[in-house]
Design a protein around this motif. Structure first.
Motif, PDB file in Angstrom:
ATOM      1  N   THR A   1      -7.837  -2.487   2.174  1.00  0.00           N
ATOM      2  CA  THR A   1      -7.301  -3.304   1.094  1.00  0.00           C
ATOM      3  C   THR A   1      -8.173  -4.540   0.866  1.00  0.00           C
TER       4      THR A   1
ATOM      5  N   GLY B   1      -8.204  -0.528  -1.777  1.00  0.00           N
ATOM      6  CA  GLY B   1      -7.480  -1.391  -2.697  1.00  0.00           C
ATOM      7  C   GLY B   1      -8.426  -2.360  -3.368  1.00  0.00           C
TER       8      GLY B   1
ATOM      9  N   THR C   1       0.828  -1.207   0.000  1.00  0.00           N
ATOM     10  CA  THR C   1       0.000   0.000   0.000  1.00  0.00           C
ATOM     11  C   THR C   1       0.860   1.254   0.000  1.00  0.00           C
TER      12      THR C   1
ATOM     13  N   ASP D   1      -4.140  -0.140  -8.691  1.00  0.00           N
ATOM     14  CA  ASP D   1      -5.445  -0.562  -8.180  1.00  0.00           C
ATOM     15  C   ASP D   1      -5.756   0.006  -6.801  1.00  0.00           C
ATOM     16  N   LEU D   2      -5.003   1.016  -6.375  1.00  0.00           N
ATOM     17  CA  LEU D   2      -5.322   1.759  -5.147  1.00  0.00           C
ATOM     18  C   LEU D   2      -6.017   3.043  -5.576  1.00  0.00           C
TER      19      LEU D   2
ATOM     20  N   LYS E   1       2.111   1.720  -3.475  1.00  0.00           N
ATOM     21  CA  LYS E   1       1.041   2.176  -4.367  1.00  0.00           C
ATOM     22  C   LYS E   1       0.654   3.625  -4.060  1.00  0.00           C
TER      23      LYS E   1
END
Length: 406
Positions: free
Chosen positions: A357, A383, A222, A390-391, A225
């Motif tokens: 997420t 997420g 994370t 894709d975050l 990202k």
């Protein structure tokens, strides 16, 4: 005289013949198994002679020493050209990627979100479309919301509002029900929250974001990202690899940084996390970076000593600049257990935002509502897959649209 010589020759021949017969008879008398007095020696296999295994010389004639051309004096004194050793050569610099723009990311990922969350919206619409909404139906509506981890209190509030709106509305066409449910769910998610990830600090100071959470929630990923999100918005980023307890965590974070041109400050494995966080902020200030992201070790919320250490990281960082964000990463698939984690972290480091997420892997999207109610802080990022981009920033309206479908 000739007769004498002939006699001597005949005598010698007879003596030789008699000697041969004696020797032959002696050999026959020896037993066949009698060992020989002389030991048998087995010769080792012959070693190849020099040049036996070499290639056969070609038919070309060899040059004599006089025929070999030697460099002249000028050429012999020239500085030799350096030849790069391919074994020790530095690897090529990684190609800098251009992250996908963050604006509208959630809309583009809506299909992925709706695949997991669509059961909640469709289930509610089906129940509300019944001709007679009796007590059993309203209980089913409550069960649907509780199963999605919305939480007891938010569920009761939503059901009461829906009951009142449906009673006043009277007729319930599909379009009217959809608009009604959409409006109430958006209100439940909370459009009034500020969901901006703040990275604007004072003059000459970068925005500092600390990322916390338990093991297995995807915290380091994370953080990487999030660096892409900030770079996509035109910001320069320094990463601080303060997770020194998990093997290869720093390598993983550095790889994420290199892909978007962000530098990673790291230390030895098992080193002091607070010291690395301090150095990362120091480097961010020296470089004039817009943001510093600090990845911390995954803390088990039941271990008081580790939680105290997390508080130490926060205090050390704040000696140089104030923290702009403390983002708690939660695994959406853990459901209500994530709320227990959230409470403990909030007591230690004053959480300012939530990152959920794996929201594409669960049908319990109601955790968005529950965790916001529990902490009083917004879900800022979600997420929705394993891809690098894709975050997505959390948008209540787009989220609800994915819930109830077309």
């Amino acid at each position: 005289m000739e007769i004498v010589i002939l006699a001597v020759v005949i005598a010698l021949v007879l003596i030789g013949a008699i000697s041969g017969l004696v020797v032959s008879s002696r050999k026959k008398k020896l037993p066949p198994s009698a060992p020989s007095s002389t030991p048998t020696v087995t010769a080792p296999p012959a070693e190849p002679h020099v040049g036996e295994e070499a290639e056969k010389p070609s038919g070309e004639s060899r040059r004599t020493i006089e025929e070999v051309e030697l460099p002249d004096a000028a050429e012999a004194t020239e500085t030799p050209a350096a030849v790069e050793d391919p074994v020790v050569a530095e690897p090529p610099a990684p190609q800098i990627e251009v992250p996908e723009p963050t604006a509208g990311r959630l809309v583009r990922l809506r299909t992925r979100l709706s695949r997991s969350q669509n059961a909640l919206g469709k289930g509610l619409l089906t129940l509300l479309s019944r001709e007679h909404l009796d007590e059993d139906t309203w209980e089913e509506i409550e069960d649907t919301l509780l199963t999605a981890d919305v939480g007891v209190t938010p569920t009761q509030e939503l059901v009461e509002r829906l009951r009142e709106r449906v009673r006043v509305l009277g007729t319930r066409t599909p379009d009217e029900l959809r608009a009604l449910l959409r409006e109430e769910l958006v209100a439940l998610v909370g459009p009034e929250f500020d969901r901006t990830v703040h990275t604007e600090s004072g003059p000459g100071k970068p925005g500092i974001v600390m990322v916390v959470g338990v093991n297995g929630t995807g915290k380091t990923t994370t953080t990487g990202k999030l660096a892409r999100v900030l770079v996509a918005d035109g910001k320069s980023v320094v990463l601080g690899a303060a997770d020194t307890f998990r093997a290869a965590a720093a390598d993983q974070l550095q790889t994420w940084g290199e892909r978007v041109g962000a530098r990673t400050v790291r230390g030895p494995e098992g080193g002091d996390p607070a010291s690395i966080a301090f150095d990362a902020v120091k480097e961010g200030i020296a470089e004039g970076s817009d943001a510093v992201l600090i990845d911390t070790a995954g803390r088990l919320h039941t271990k008081t000593g580790l939680m105290d250490e997390l508080g130490k990281v926060k205090r050390v960082v704040e000696k140089q600049a104030p923290l702009d964000e403390v983002l708690l990463v939660l695994d959406a698939t853990t459901g209500q257990n994530g709320l227990v984690q959230a409470r403990v972290f909030a007591e230690v480091v004053n959480i300012t935002g939530i990152v959920l997420t794996k929201l594409d892997g669960t049908a319990k999207g109601g955790i968005v509502v529950a965790v916001q109610r529990e902490l009083g802080v917004p879900v800022k990022l979600i997420g929705l897959g394993e891809g690098a981009d894709d975050l997505a920033p959390f948008e209540p309206e787009a989220f609800v649209e994915a819930l109830i479908g077309e």
